[in-house]
Scaffold this motif. Structure first.
Motif, PDB file in Angstrom:
ATOM      1  N   LYS A  41      -1.607   1.608  -0.234  1.00 39.04           N
ATOM      2  CA  LYS A  41      -2.243   2.474  -1.234  1.00 39.04           C
ATOM      3  C   LYS A  41      -1.772   2.064  -2.622  1.00 39.04           C
ATOM      4  O   LYS A  41      -0.582   2.141  -2.920  1.00 39.04           O
ATOM      5  CB  LYS A  41      -1.849   3.943  -1.000  1.00 39.04           C
ATOM      6  CG  LYS A  41      -2.294   4.514   0.317  1.00 39.04           C
ATOM      7  CD  LYS A  41      -1.777   5.938   0.468  1.00 39.04           C
ATOM      8  CE  LYS A  41      -2.060   6.479   1.847  1.00 39.04           C
ATOM      9  NZ  LYS A  41      -1.407   7.766   2.083  1.00 39.04           N
ATOM     10  N   TRP A  42      -2.703   1.649  -3.454  1.00 41.35           N
ATOM     11  CA  TRP A  42      -2.390   1.329  -4.848  1.00 41.35           C
ATOM     12  C   TRP A  42      -2.840   2.482  -5.736  1.00 41.35           C
ATOM     13  O   TRP A  42      -3.892   3.066  -5.514  1.00 41.35           O
ATOM     14  CB  TRP A  42      -3.125   0.058  -5.277  1.00 41.35           C
ATOM     15  CG  TRP A  42      -2.609  -1.180  -4.618  1.00 41.35           C
ATOM     16  CD1 TRP A  42      -3.184  -1.841  -3.581  1.00 41.35           C
ATOM     17  CD2 TRP A  42      -1.424  -1.898  -4.944  1.00 41.35           C
ATOM     18  NE1 TRP A  42      -2.431  -2.927  -3.245  1.00 41.35           N
ATOM     19  CE2 TRP A  42      -1.337  -2.995  -4.065  1.00 41.35           C
ATOM     20  CE3 TRP A  42      -0.420  -1.728  -5.903  1.00 41.35           C
ATOM     21  CZ2 TRP A  42      -0.300  -3.918  -4.100  1.00 41.35           C
ATOM     22  CZ3 TRP A  42       0.622  -2.646  -5.946  1.00 41.35           C
ATOM     23  CH2 TRP A  42       0.674  -3.721  -5.048  1.00 41.35           C
ATOM     24  N   GLN A  43      -2.056   2.770  -6.761  1.00 37.86           N
ATOM     25  CA  GLN A  43      -2.478   3.760  -7.750  1.00 37.86           C
ATOM     26  C   GLN A  43      -3.647   3.181  -8.543  1.00 37.86           C
ATOM     27  O   GLN A  43      -3.630   2.009  -8.916  1.00 37.86           O
ATOM     28  CB  GLN A  43      -1.337   4.084  -8.720  1.00 37.86           C
ATOM     29  CG  GLN A  43      -0.165   4.820  -8.110  1.00 37.86           C
ATOM     30  CD  GLN A  43      -0.507   6.237  -7.733  1.00 37.86           C
ATOM     31  OE1 GLN A  43      -0.869   6.512  -6.597  1.00 37.86           O
ATOM     32  NE2 GLN A  43      -0.393   7.142  -8.671  1.00 37.86           N
ATOM     33  N   THR A  44      -4.642   4.001  -8.806  1.00 35.93           N
ATOM     34  CA  THR A  44      -5.727   3.566  -9.673  1.00 35.93           C
ATOM     35  C   THR A  44      -5.313   3.807 -11.122  1.00 35.93           C
ATOM     36  O   THR A  44      -4.362   4.553 -11.395  1.00 35.93           O
ATOM     37  CB  THR A  44      -7.021   4.342  -9.372  1.00 35.93           C
ATOM     38  OG1 THR A  44      -6.795   5.728  -9.666  1.00 35.93           O
ATOM     39  CG2 THR A  44      -7.440   4.174  -7.917  1.00 35.93           C
ATOM     40  N   LYS A  45      -6.024   3.192 -12.039  1.00 38.54           N
ATOM     41  CA  LYS A  45      -5.687   3.343 -13.454  1.00 38.54           C
ATOM     42  C   LYS A  45      -5.661   4.818 -13.890  1.00 38.54           C
ATOM     43  O   LYS A  45      -4.724   5.243 -14.566  1.00 38.54           O
ATOM     44  CB  LYS A  45      -6.671   2.529 -14.287  1.00 38.54           C
ATOM     45  CG  LYS A  45      -6.263   2.330 -15.711  1.00 38.54           C
ATOM     46  CD  LYS A  45      -7.217   1.342 -16.356  1.00 38.54           C
ATOM     47  CE  LYS A  45      -7.074   1.315 -17.832  1.00 38.54           C
ATOM     48  NZ  LYS A  45      -8.094   0.478 -18.461  1.00 38.54           N
ATOM     49  N   GLY A 140       2.384   1.465  -6.226  1.00 37.98           N
ATOM     50  CA  GLY A 140       1.794   1.408  -4.895  1.00 37.98           C
ATOM     51  C   GLY A 140       2.713   2.025  -3.856  1.00 37.98           C
ATOM     52  O   GLY A 140       3.914   2.179  -4.079  1.00 37.98           O
ATOM     53  N   ARG A 141       2.115   2.390  -2.725  1.00 37.93           N
ATOM     54  CA  ARG A 141       2.860   3.004  -1.626  1.00 37.93           C
ATOM     55  C   ARG A 141       2.664   2.196  -0.355  1.00 37.93           C
ATOM     56  O   ARG A 141       1.634   1.570  -0.155  1.00 37.93           O
ATOM     57  CB  ARG A 141       2.377   4.433  -1.392  1.00 37.93           C
ATOM     58  CG  ARG A 141       2.564   5.342  -2.589  1.00 37.93           C
ATOM     59  CD  ARG A 141       1.984   6.740  -2.335  1.00 37.93           C
ATOM     60  NE  ARG A 141       1.985   7.518  -3.548  1.00 37.93           N
ATOM     61  CZ  ARG A 141       3.044   8.156  -4.035  1.00 37.93           C
ATOM     62  NH1 ARG A 141       4.183   8.085  -3.399  1.00 37.93           N
ATOM     63  NH2 ARG A 141       2.966   8.836  -5.157  1.00 37.93           N
ATOM     64  N   GLU A 142       3.684   2.255   0.498  1.00 38.01           N
ATOM     65  CA  GLU A 142       3.660   1.616   1.819  1.00 38.01           C
ATOM     66  C   GLU A 142       3.378   0.121   1.731  1.00 38.01           C
ATOM     67  O   GLU A 142       2.413  -0.380   2.304  1.00 38.01           O
ATOM     68  CB  GLU A 142       2.641   2.302   2.728  1.00 38.01           C
ATOM     69  CG  GLU A 142       2.928   3.777   2.914  1.00 38.01           C
ATOM     70  CD  GLU A 142       1.832   4.484   3.692  1.00 38.01           C
ATOM     71  OE1 GLU A 142       1.298   3.894   4.650  1.00 38.01           O
ATOM     72  OE2 GLU A 142       1.529   5.630   3.330  1.00 38.01           O
ATOM     73  N   PRO A 143       4.230  -0.618   1.015  1.00 38.73           N
ATOM     74  CA  PRO A 143       4.033  -2.070   0.936  1.00 38.73           C
ATOM     75  C   PRO A 143       4.333  -2.739   2.275  1.00 38.73           C
ATOM     76  O   PRO A 143       5.134  -2.251   3.064  1.00 38.73           O
ATOM     77  CB  PRO A 143       5.034  -2.505  -0.135  1.00 38.73           C
ATOM     78  CG  PRO A 143       6.061  -1.447  -0.158  1.00 38.73           C
ATOM     79  CD  PRO A 143       5.376  -0.163   0.238  1.00 38.73           C
ATOM     80  N   ARG A 144       3.676  -3.861   2.493  1.00 41.54           N
ATOM     81  CA  ARG A 144       3.912  -4.672   3.686  1.00 41.54           C
ATOM     82  C   ARG A 144       4.647  -5.923   3.242  1.00 41.54           C
ATOM     83  O   ARG A 144       4.132  -6.706   2.448  1.00 41.54           O
ATOM     84  CB  ARG A 144       2.586  -5.025   4.358  1.00 41.54           C
ATOM     85  CG  ARG A 144       1.842  -3.803   4.852  1.00 41.54           C
ATOM     86  CD  ARG A 144       0.555  -4.180   5.566  1.00 41.54           C
ATOM     87  NE  ARG A 144      -0.381  -4.956   4.767  1.00 41.54           N
ATOM     88  CZ  ARG A 144      -1.255  -4.430   3.905  1.00 41.54           C
ATOM     89  NH1 ARG A 144      -1.284  -3.127   3.714  1.00 41.54           N
ATOM     90  NH2 ARG A 144      -2.090  -5.203   3.237  1.00 41.54           N
TER      91      ARG A 144
END
Length: 191
Positions: A41-45, A140-144
Protein backbone atom coordinates in the motif's frame (compact mmCIF):
# COMPACT_ATOMS: atom_id res chain seq x y z
CA UNK A 1 -19.66 8.62 9.29
CA UNK A 2 -20.20 5.45 11.24
CA UNK A 3 -23.22 4.60 13.36
CA UNK A 4 -22.49 3.37 16.86
CA UNK A 5 -25.05 2.87 19.59
CA UNK A 6 -27.54 5.10 17.81
CA UNK A 7 -25.16 8.03 17.26
CA UNK A 8 -23.00 9.27 14.39
CA UNK A 9 -19.25 8.96 14.76
CA UNK A 10 -16.39 10.25 12.63
CA UNK A 11 -12.85 8.85 12.45
CA UNK A 12 -10.71 11.93 13.13
CA UNK A 13 -7.07 12.98 13.29
CA UNK A 14 -5.11 16.23 13.49
CA UNK A 15 -2.26 16.91 11.08
CA UNK A 16 0.01 19.38 9.34
CA UNK A 17 -0.38 19.73 5.59
CA UNK A 18 2.65 19.71 3.29
CA UNK A 19 3.35 22.10 0.45
CA UNK A 20 3.34 20.96 -3.18
CA UNK A 21 7.14 20.81 -3.43
CA UNK A 22 7.37 18.49 -0.39
CA UNK A 23 4.66 16.22 -1.82
CA UNK A 24 6.47 16.08 -5.17
CA UNK A 25 9.68 15.00 -3.42
CA UNK A 26 7.79 12.29 -1.53
CA UNK A 27 6.29 11.02 -4.79
CA UNK A 28 9.79 10.91 -6.31
CA UNK A 29 11.04 8.89 -3.32
CA UNK A 30 8.15 6.45 -3.74
CA UNK A 31 9.08 5.90 -7.39
CA UNK A 32 12.67 5.07 -6.40
CA UNK A 33 11.56 2.79 -3.58
CA UNK A 34 9.20 0.84 -5.84
CA UNK A 35 12.28 -0.67 -7.50
CA UNK A 36 13.90 -2.15 -4.38
CA UNK A 37 11.33 -2.00 -1.59
CA UNK A 38 7.87 -2.35 -3.17
CA UNK A 39 5.01 -1.77 -0.73
CA UNK A 40 1.59 -3.38 -0.78
CA UNK A 41 0.00 0.00 0.00
CA UNK A 42 1.47 3.32 -1.10
CA UNK A 43 0.19 6.64 0.19
CA UNK A 44 -1.36 8.73 -2.55
CA UNK A 45 -0.42 12.38 -2.93
CA UNK A 46 -3.67 13.62 -1.27
CA UNK A 47 -3.00 11.28 1.69
CA UNK A 48 0.42 12.75 2.49
CA UNK A 49 0.54 14.77 5.70
CA UNK A 50 2.31 14.92 9.07
CA UNK A 51 -0.03 13.42 11.68
CA UNK A 52 -0.14 15.09 15.09
CA UNK A 53 -2.87 13.07 16.88
CA UNK A 54 -4.97 10.10 15.83
CA UNK A 55 -8.26 10.59 17.70
CA UNK A 56 -10.26 7.61 16.42
CA UNK A 57 -14.07 7.54 16.26
CA UNK A 58 -15.63 10.56 17.97
CA UNK A 59 -19.19 11.81 18.18
CA UNK A 60 -20.20 15.18 16.72
CA UNK A 61 -20.33 16.57 20.28
CA UNK A 62 -16.78 15.34 20.96
CA UNK A 63 -15.65 16.76 17.62
CA UNK A 64 -16.88 20.21 18.68
CA UNK A 65 -14.76 19.94 21.83
CA UNK A 66 -11.72 19.00 19.71
CA UNK A 67 -12.33 22.04 17.50
CA UNK A 68 -12.46 24.32 20.54
CA UNK A 69 -9.18 22.94 21.92
CA UNK A 70 -7.50 23.32 18.52
CA UNK A 71 -8.73 26.92 18.29
CA UNK A 72 -7.44 27.72 21.79
CA UNK A 73 -4.04 26.03 21.40
CA UNK A 74 -3.17 27.41 17.96
CA UNK A 75 -3.80 30.96 19.20
CA UNK A 76 -0.67 30.66 21.39
CA UNK A 77 1.73 29.32 18.72
CA UNK A 78 3.61 31.15 15.97
CA UNK A 79 4.29 29.69 12.51
CA UNK A 80 7.50 27.69 12.11
CA UNK A 81 9.21 25.69 9.39
CA UNK A 82 9.96 22.00 8.86
CA UNK A 83 12.18 20.19 6.36
CA UNK A 84 12.00 16.70 4.88
CA UNK A 85 14.88 14.71 6.37
CA UNK A 86 15.72 10.99 6.32
CA UNK A 87 13.95 7.79 5.27
CA UNK A 88 13.26 5.21 7.97
CA UNK A 89 11.01 2.30 8.83
CA UNK A 90 8.87 1.01 11.69
CA UNK A 91 9.78 -1.08 13.60
CA UNK A 92 13.19 -1.02 11.83
CA UNK A 93 14.66 -1.18 8.34
CA UNK A 94 15.53 -4.91 8.59
CA UNK A 95 11.89 -5.82 9.32
CA UNK A 96 9.92 -2.87 7.95
CA UNK A 97 6.13 -2.61 8.19
CA UNK A 98 5.92 1.11 7.42
CA UNK A 99 8.32 3.19 5.31
CA UNK A 100 8.40 6.85 6.27
CA UNK A 101 10.23 10.17 5.86
CA UNK A 102 11.22 12.09 8.97
CA UNK A 103 11.41 15.83 9.45
CA UNK A 104 13.96 18.31 10.75
CA UNK A 105 13.84 22.03 11.36
CA UNK A 106 11.96 23.63 14.24
CA UNK A 107 11.30 20.35 16.05
CA UNK A 108 10.98 22.03 19.46
CA UNK A 109 8.07 24.08 18.11
CA UNK A 110 6.50 20.98 16.55
CA UNK A 111 6.91 18.91 19.74
CA UNK A 112 5.55 21.71 21.90
CA UNK A 113 2.49 22.18 19.67
CA UNK A 114 1.80 18.43 19.54
CA UNK A 115 2.32 17.96 23.29
CA UNK A 116 0.25 20.99 24.32
CA UNK A 117 -2.73 19.92 22.22
CA UNK A 118 -2.31 16.27 23.30
CA UNK A 119 -2.44 17.29 26.95
CA UNK A 120 -5.59 19.38 26.45
CA UNK A 121 -7.32 16.63 24.46
CA UNK A 122 -6.31 13.96 27.00
CA UNK A 123 -7.74 16.01 29.85
CA UNK A 124 -11.09 16.02 28.05
CA UNK A 125 -10.81 12.26 27.33
CA UNK A 126 -10.67 12.90 23.57
CA UNK A 127 -7.19 11.44 23.00
CA UNK A 128 -5.03 8.71 24.46
CA UNK A 129 -1.52 7.83 23.31
CA UNK A 130 1.05 5.88 25.30
CA UNK A 131 3.88 6.15 22.75
CA UNK A 132 6.32 9.03 22.43
CA UNK A 133 5.44 11.24 19.47
CA UNK A 134 7.67 10.40 16.48
CA UNK A 135 6.95 12.89 13.66
CA UNK A 136 6.96 11.20 10.25
CA UNK A 137 5.20 11.14 6.89
CA UNK A 138 4.15 7.66 5.77
CA UNK A 139 5.23 6.69 2.25
CA UNK A 140 4.11 3.06 2.15
CA UNK A 141 2.95 0.10 4.21
CA UNK A 142 3.81 -3.60 4.17
CA UNK A 143 6.96 -3.49 2.03
CA UNK A 144 8.26 -6.68 0.46
CA UNK A 145 12.00 -7.11 0.88
CA UNK A 146 13.72 -8.06 -2.37
CA UNK A 147 17.33 -8.84 -3.12
CA UNK A 148 19.62 -8.46 -0.11
CA UNK A 149 17.21 -8.14 2.82
CA UNK A 150 20.01 -6.91 5.09
CA UNK A 151 20.59 -3.70 3.16
CA UNK A 152 17.67 -2.39 1.12
CA UNK A 153 18.57 0.60 -1.02
CA UNK A 154 17.14 3.79 0.48
CA UNK A 155 17.27 6.89 -1.73
CA UNK A 156 18.51 10.20 -0.43
CA UNK A 157 15.91 12.79 0.53
CA UNK A 158 16.09 16.27 -0.98
CA UNK A 159 15.64 18.62 2.02
CA UNK A 160 12.48 20.46 0.97
CA UNK A 161 11.27 22.96 3.59
CA UNK A 162 7.82 24.38 4.15
CA UNK A 163 6.17 26.87 6.49
CA UNK A 164 3.77 25.46 9.06
CA UNK A 165 1.13 28.14 9.50
CA UNK A 166 -1.87 26.01 10.45
CA UNK A 167 -3.03 22.63 11.67
CA UNK A 168 -5.93 20.68 10.25
CA UNK A 169 -8.67 18.44 11.64
CA UNK A 170 -9.27 15.60 9.17
CA UNK A 171 -12.09 13.07 8.81
CA UNK A 172 -10.90 9.69 7.53
CA UNK A 173 -13.24 7.32 5.70
CA UNK A 174 -11.93 3.79 5.24
CA UNK A 175 -12.64 2.27 1.82
CA UNK A 176 -11.51 -0.85 -0.02
CA UNK A 177 -9.16 1.35 -2.06
CA UNK A 178 -7.63 2.95 1.02
CA UNK A 179 -8.59 5.84 3.30
CA UNK A 180 -10.11 9.05 1.98
CA UNK A 181 -9.26 12.18 3.97
CA UNK A 182 -11.53 15.22 4.10
CA UNK A 183 -10.72 18.49 5.86
CA UNK A 184 -13.19 19.24 8.67
CA UNK A 185 -11.60 22.52 9.79
CA UNK A 186 -8.31 24.44 9.75
CA UNK A 187 -6.70 26.48 12.55
CA UNK A 188 -4.03 29.13 11.99
CA UNK A 189 -1.00 29.54 14.22
CA UNK A 190 -1.10 33.21 15.10
CA UNK A 191 0.77 34.08 18.30
Amino acid sequence: MDRKEGGLYMRLFTAIELNEEAKQELMRLQQELKETLPCRKWQTKPQMHLTLHFLGDLSSQQMELVKQEMEDVTASFSPFSLTLANIGAFPNIKRPRVIWVGVSGHLKDLDSLQHTLAKRLTQKKLYSEDRTYAPHITLGREPRMEGNADSPHLPGVYPVSWRVGEIVLFHSTLTSKGPIYKIVSTYSLRA
